[in-house]
Design an enzyme around this catalytic site. Sequence first.
Site, mmCIF file in Angstrom:
data_model
loop_
_atom_site.group_PDB
_atom_site.id
_atom_site.type_symbol
_atom_site.label_atom_id
_atom_site.label_comp_id
_atom_site.label_asym_id
_atom_site.label_seq_id
_atom_site.Cartn_x
_atom_site.Cartn_y
_atom_site.Cartn_z
ATOM 1 N N HIS A 165 39.314 50.995 39.230
ATOM 2 C CA HIS A 165 38.918 51.823 40.376
ATOM 3 C C HIS A 165 39.756 53.091 40.432
ATOM 4 C CE1 HIS A 165 42.376 50.584 42.975
ATOM 5 N NE2 HIS A 165 42.239 49.418 42.396
ATOM 6 N N ASP A 191 40.427 54.949 43.325
ATOM 7 C CA ASP A 191 41.153 55.213 44.577
ATOM 8 C C ASP A 191 42.500 54.514 44.588
ATOM 9 O OD1 ASP A 191 39.547 52.766 44.784
ATOM 10 O OD2 ASP A 191 40.322 52.617 46.830
ATOM 11 N N ASP A 248 48.171 51.507 40.582
ATOM 12 C CA ASP A 248 47.064 50.668 41.043
ATOM 13 C C ASP A 248 46.024 51.603 41.657
ATOM 14 O OD1 ASP A 248 45.364 48.793 42.130
ATOM 15 O OD2 ASP A 248 46.748 48.182 43.725
ATOM 16 N N GLU A 268 37.990 50.681 46.340
ATOM 17 C CA GLU A 268 38.336 49.276 46.122
ATOM 18 C C GLU A 268 39.352 48.808 47.140
ATOM 19 O OE1 GLU A 268 40.752 45.937 44.427
ATOM 20 O OE2 GLU A 268 41.386 47.950 45.007
ATOM 21 N N GLU A 269 40.307 49.682 47.443
ATOM 22 C CA GLU A 269 41.430 49.279 48.288
ATOM 23 C C GLU A 269 41.041 49.052 49.749
ATOM 24 O OE1 GLU A 269 44.056 48.356 47.077
ATOM 25 O OE2 GLU A 269 44.522 49.450 45.248
ATOM 26 N N ASP A 271 43.093 46.021 36.390
ATOM 27 C CA ASP A 271 43.568 46.133 37.774
ATOM 28 C C ASP A 271 44.521 45.008 38.142
ATOM 29 O OD1 ASP A 271 43.830 47.181 40.300
ATOM 30 O OD2 ASP A 271 41.975 46.302 41.073
ATOM 31 N N HIS A 287 51.521 49.438 46.484
ATOM 32 C CA HIS A 287 51.150 49.683 47.879
ATOM 33 C C HIS A 287 52.350 50.048 48.745
ATOM 34 C CE1 HIS A 287 47.116 47.219 47.674
ATOM 35 N NE2 HIS A 287 47.242 48.126 46.703
#
Length: 480
Positions: free
Chosen positions: A78, A80, A117, A147-148, A171, A455
């Site tokens: 992904h 994003d 990520d 995705e997030e 991922d 994150h």
Amino acid sequence: MEAIKLAGLEPKAFMGYFEAICAIPHGSGNTKAISDYLVAFAKEQGISYIQDSLNNVIMFQEGTAGYEDHPPVVIQGHMDMVCQKDADCPIDMEKEGLDVTHDGEWIFAKGTTLGADDGVAVAYAMALLADKTIAHPPLEVIITVDEETGMFGAADIDLSQVRGRTLINLDSDDEGIFTVSCAGGARAHMTLPVERRAIYGPCVRLVVEGLRGGHSGAEIDKNRANANKVMGLLLERVQKIMPISLTQLSGGDKDNVIPYFCQCTLVTLGMNPERINEIARELEEVIRREYDEPNVSIHGDNVDALGGNGLSTEDTARVIALLNSVPNGIQAWSQDIQGLPQTSLNLGVLMLEDNLELEFAVRSSVNQEKRELLDRLIEVAKFHGAQYTESGDYPAWEYKKDSRLRDVMVKSYRQLFGKEPKVQAIHAGLECGLLSEKLPGLDCVSIAPDMRDIHTSRERLNIASTERTWKLLVEVLKNL
């Protein structure tokens, strides 16, 4: 693509594309620029592509000599990223690129998340497509959006033109670990109606900070405290001493991130601020004792104000009751795989404005348990008079007993590195479940280089691991 800040690092092509990606703002919901960048790349390479209205991109490349008739292989990730930054970081992540750098061992971004990520997937895919010397079957590269925030890109993407049924997802976050199954999930949202009025009295700001935070799937089993839930405990203890009125309350800004900071402002009616700090210190010791949180800090500070636009003591009590009633953390462990969380949820966002808003990320590898946990949240919301909605529901990715891809990857890893990889299921969510529904019979494995603290603003990508994973990817494609 030449790297500048990452110059001299290998694999060279990957580093160039990764640095270029870092220069483009690409948080969830802000993917038009990076999507257009991929389209421009496809045109430059003479590769056919599809860009849909959501900004998902699919790129198609023919197989190299001798591989033209091999079944296509799908490379997937992904575009994003989760945008988190330190309080003193001046970067506007909606409009500015990242201040990416390295220390010889790790790549990171100063003051912000790095977006490895899942920028690694995009950079690996671009490096593969641009290198005409790598032997490979026909490639179909799927790069999704958002995705997030709920896997919305994977949920709505049209894959009718994708022929491949062998998919390498990029991922994950640990080298040498092949993920072959993952939890399904959903997002839950509660809204508790409240009313504000003029409240008079001394004001105190309560703060919970210094927690580890982290990914609500990959690190939910690390015994990390949730700042929003800790604040609920603090408010409950203060409320037992005397009536209080909340004027402000906020913690976390992503439902899939374990919140490490929460703050509130309240009006007290005669409370000695030092007594509040005694309560805070007592709770701080409890959190240190019960969780892996050595740096937790819980404290109260006087505010130079007398009253404000706050909730009644009754509505404040309703907020505290709801906050302490909602479940959080691991709800069930797998009976088949030791140490694997089976069902969990994370209260990632807490915000008091016109109403009280709570947002949860719910996960389970058992679809029935996921539904039961969501139903439990519905009942809690109903009991406390809160409104409830769900979104972003995605299925679990079930284990495939017979997998040619898994066998080829294990053999390739063993030949390259002289050791066995670990094949595992994970509690974090991946898009493989949604893609498996759209591509019947899909055989997929997820890999990635070593990343840490994703994150969070401490996120980093290991340089040597990135090169080894690249070599594995190239070797697997040669053997398919």
